[in-house]
Design a protein around this motif. Structure first.
Motif, PDB file in Angstrom:
ATOM      1  N   ALA A 249       8.741   7.239  -0.646  1.00 18.62           N
ATOM      2  CA  ALA A 249       7.830   7.115  -0.933  1.00 18.62           C
ATOM      3  C   ALA A 249       7.457   8.548  -1.045  1.00 18.62           C
ATOM      4  O   ALA A 249       7.681   9.715  -1.076  1.00 18.62           O
ATOM      5  CB  ALA A 249       6.719   7.103   0.850  1.00 18.62           C
TER       6      ALA A 249
ATOM      7  N   ARG B 165       3.530   7.247   3.921  1.00 18.70           N
ATOM      8  CA  ARG B 165       3.599   5.594   4.579  1.00 18.70           C
ATOM      9  C   ARG B 165       3.827   4.189   3.951  1.00 18.70           C
ATOM     10  O   ARG B 165       2.266   5.143   2.794  1.00 18.70           O
ATOM     11  CB  ARG B 165       2.645   4.907   5.634  1.00 18.70           C
ATOM     12  CG  ARG B 165       2.186   4.321   6.452  1.00 18.70           C
ATOM     13  CD  ARG B 165       1.197   4.078   7.469  1.00 18.70           C
ATOM     14  NE  ARG B 165       1.701   2.290   8.013  1.00 18.70           N
ATOM     15  CZ  ARG B 165       1.925   1.950   9.047  1.00 18.70           C
ATOM     16  NH1 ARG B 165       2.591   3.236  10.209  1.00 18.70           N
ATOM     17  NH2 ARG B 165       2.045   0.698   9.906  1.00 18.70           N
ATOM     18  N   LEU B 166       4.933   3.642   3.430  1.00 19.90           N
ATOM     19  CA  LEU B 166       4.804   2.708   2.364  1.00 19.90           C
ATOM     20  C   LEU B 166       4.810   0.976   3.955  1.00 19.90           C
ATOM     21  O   LEU B 166       4.465   0.995   4.288  1.00 19.90           O
ATOM     22  CB  LEU B 166       5.578   2.878   1.428  1.00 19.90           C
ATOM     23  CG  LEU B 166       6.081   4.257   0.951  1.00 19.90           C
ATOM     24  CD1 LEU B 166       7.545   3.570   0.311  1.00 19.90           C
ATOM     25  CD2 LEU B 166       4.668   3.667  -0.283  1.00 19.90           C
ATOM     26  N   GLU B 167       3.389   0.533   2.952  1.00 16.97           N
ATOM     27  CA  GLU B 167       4.029  -0.942   3.525  1.00 16.97           C
ATOM     28  C   GLU B 167       4.591  -1.907   2.732  1.00 16.97           C
ATOM     29  O   GLU B 167       3.986  -1.765   1.416  1.00 16.97           O
ATOM     30  CB  GLU B 167       2.346  -1.045   3.803  1.00 16.97           C
ATOM     31  CG  GLU B 167       2.516  -2.866   4.796  1.00 16.97           C
ATOM     32  CD  GLU B 167       0.569  -3.047   4.504  1.00 16.97           C
ATOM     33  OE1 GLU B 167       0.622  -3.780   5.802  1.00 16.97           O
ATOM     34  OE2 GLU B 167      -0.268  -2.132   4.412  1.00 16.97           O
TER      35      GLU B 167
ATOM     36  N   SER C 178       0.857  -0.852  -0.088  1.00 14.88           N
ATOM     37  CA  SER C 178       0.393  -0.267  -0.212  1.00 14.88           C
ATOM     38  C   SER C 178       0.872   1.095   0.028  1.00 14.88           C
ATOM     39  O   SER C 178       1.884   1.140   0.522  1.00 14.88           O
ATOM     40  CB  SER C 178      -0.554  -0.057   1.137  1.00 14.88           C
ATOM     41  OG  SER C 178      -0.392   0.205   2.561  1.00 14.88           O
ATOM     42  N   GLY C 179       0.726   2.317  -0.178  1.00 12.88           N
ATOM     43  CA  GLY C 179       0.763   3.611  -0.363  1.00 12.88           C
ATOM     44  C   GLY C 179       1.394   3.878  -2.087  1.00 12.88           C
ATOM     45  O   GLY C 179       1.842   2.850  -2.848  1.00 12.88           O
ATOM     46  N   ASN C 180       2.159   5.133  -2.259  1.00 10.20           N
ATOM     47  CA  ASN C 180       2.726   5.279  -3.695  1.00 10.20           C
ATOM     48  C   ASN C 180       3.616   5.972  -3.149  1.00 10.20           C
ATOM     49  O   ASN C 180       4.562   6.368  -2.722  1.00 10.20           O
ATOM     50  CB  ASN C 180       1.747   6.764  -4.281  1.00 10.20           C
ATOM     51  CG  ASN C 180       0.203   6.063  -4.564  1.00 10.20           C
ATOM     52  OD1 ASN C 180       0.361   5.078  -5.218  1.00 10.20           O
ATOM     53  ND2 ASN C 180      -0.817   7.221  -4.187  1.00 10.20           N
TER      54      ASN C 180
ATOM     55  N   CYS D 106       4.504   9.478  -0.176  1.00  6.49           N
ATOM     56  CA  CYS D 106       2.596   9.457   0.632  1.00  6.49           C
ATOM     57  C   CYS D 106       3.490   9.681   2.007  1.00  6.49           C
ATOM     58  O   CYS D 106       5.237   9.656   1.954  1.00  6.49           O
ATOM     59  CB  CYS D 106       1.811   8.595   0.651  1.00  6.49           C
ATOM     60  SG  CYS D 106       3.158   6.797   0.559  1.00  6.49           S
TER      61      CYS D 106
ATOM     62  N   GLN E  99       2.558   0.685  -8.821  1.00  7.84           N
ATOM     63  CA  GLN E  99       2.843   0.532  -7.987  1.00  7.84           C
ATOM     64  C   GLN E  99       2.442  -0.643  -6.998  1.00  7.84           C
ATOM     65  O   GLN E  99       2.000  -0.692  -6.179  1.00  7.84           O
ATOM     66  CB  GLN E  99       2.114   2.606  -7.469  1.00  7.84           C
ATOM     67  CG  GLN E  99       1.811   3.050  -7.500  1.00  7.84           C
ATOM     68  CD  GLN E  99       3.314   3.824  -6.983  1.00  7.84           C
ATOM     69  OE1 GLN E  99       3.689   3.043  -6.294  1.00  7.84           O
ATOM     70  NE2 GLN E  99       3.578   5.017  -7.682  1.00  7.84           N
TER      71      GLN E  99
END
Length: 316
Positions: A307, A311-313, A279-281, A309, A297
């Motif tokens: 990132a 937060r990334l997962e 998740s995240g961009n 954004c 993505q």
């Protein structure tokens, strides 16, 4: 991602091409080097230790499967040490290098291949020209350099009808925008060289890139690991990692956890640290993923990308 395999070998011959450029002939200790197509590169371990830095070098050969392969290396005063280490080697020196990978292949859909080279960026096009000559394909090379006496392969290329040379010391300049304006609808462009040249190609070739007809090779990240801080969630490990400004995700993970991430080049071109993005961009800065793969993505190169954004997962 194809698996990288390491080969033990020796430098069987060294030829001076220019004051700061040498051609190295590499011979695997056992067997033949694997088959490959023009535009391929190998990774070379700079030093004898297993954790020595790794650099990528274009193969000068149009194809593989033989007892030897060749690379040309320019000594760079501001490099990480790889070029200086290589330039100090002698014939018979032991080295470790990888099986081939190809991120810069000739496109089969192209009617004509237009090559734009600057300085030591000429290396992949030596292989491409030989491949086109062998296959009867159409291509032309535009090669810009500061001075003929300090550039590689100038004498070899001079006088060939499909080659245009631009010697900066003689006031000759390659107008990338004007060149790209002459292309036909089925022509593909390939560029390799200093960042200024690549920036010019990308600025003038935005439509070409959107159509998948502009191909760039650079063995360095487009932008260093700069930018604001953000966080990364390691889903399988249940860890939250704080990535500081001007720090790579890879470095942050290694600094704050025991999670093991395989990595080699640390510059975004080998694909070893590719990780699923849950998740995240991401702000992609690698040379490994295609434009379409970056837009999806769903994966990220941890050594250079960041990132877009807060937060990334990641699947780690």
């Amino acid at each position: 991602m194809s698996t990288i395999h390491w080969l033990a070998g020796t430098v069987s011959d060294i030829t001076v091409l220019a004051p700061d450029i040498k051609r190295f002939t590499l011979r695997p200790t056992a067997g033949h080097y694997p088959d490959f197509a023009s535009g391929s590169h190998l990774l070379l371990r700079v030093g004898a230790a297993a954790d020595s830095p790794v650099n990528a070098y274009s193969l000068l050969d149009a194809s593989g499967g033989g007892a030897e392969v060749h690379i040309a290396v320019q000594r760079e005063p501001a490099s990480r040490g790889g070029s200086a280490w290589l330039h100090a080697l002698q014939p018979g020196s032991a080295i470790h290098f990888s099986t081939p990978a190809n991120l810069f292949a000739l496109q089969s859909a192209a009617r004509r291949h237009v090559f734009i080279a600057g300085g030591i960026g000429i290396t992949p096009f030596i292989a491409h020209l030989a491949a086109l000559q062998a296959s009867g394909g159409q291509g032309e090379l535009h090669y810009a350099f500061r001075h003929a006496d300090t550039a590689a392969f100038v004498a070899q290329l001079a006088g060939q009808p499909q080659v245009s040379l631009y010697d900066g010391s003689q006031g000759q300049r390659l107008d990338v925008a004007a060149l790209l304006a002459t292309l036909g609808p089925d022509d593909h462009v390939y560029a390799c060289g200093p960042q200024r040249l690549l920036d010019a190609a990308q600025a003038a070739g935005q439509q070409l890139r959107a159509e998948g007809r502009l191909h760039i090779e650079q063995f360095a990240p487009q932008v260093a690991a700069t930018g604001g801080a953000f966080s990364v969630r390691l889903a399988r490990s249940g860890l939250d990692i704080a990535v500081a400004a001007n720090e790579s995700i890879l470095d942050a993970i290694q600094r704050q956890s025991a999670v093991r991430v395989e990595s080699l080049c640390r510059e975004g071109y080998c694909g070893t640290c590719e990780t699923r993005l849950l998740s995240g961009n991401a702000e992609h800065r690698d040379q490994y993923l295609s434009d379409a793969e970056q837009q999806a993505q769903d994966r990220i190169m941890l050594c250079v990308s960041r990132a877009a954004c807060a937060r990334l997962e990641l699947d780690l």
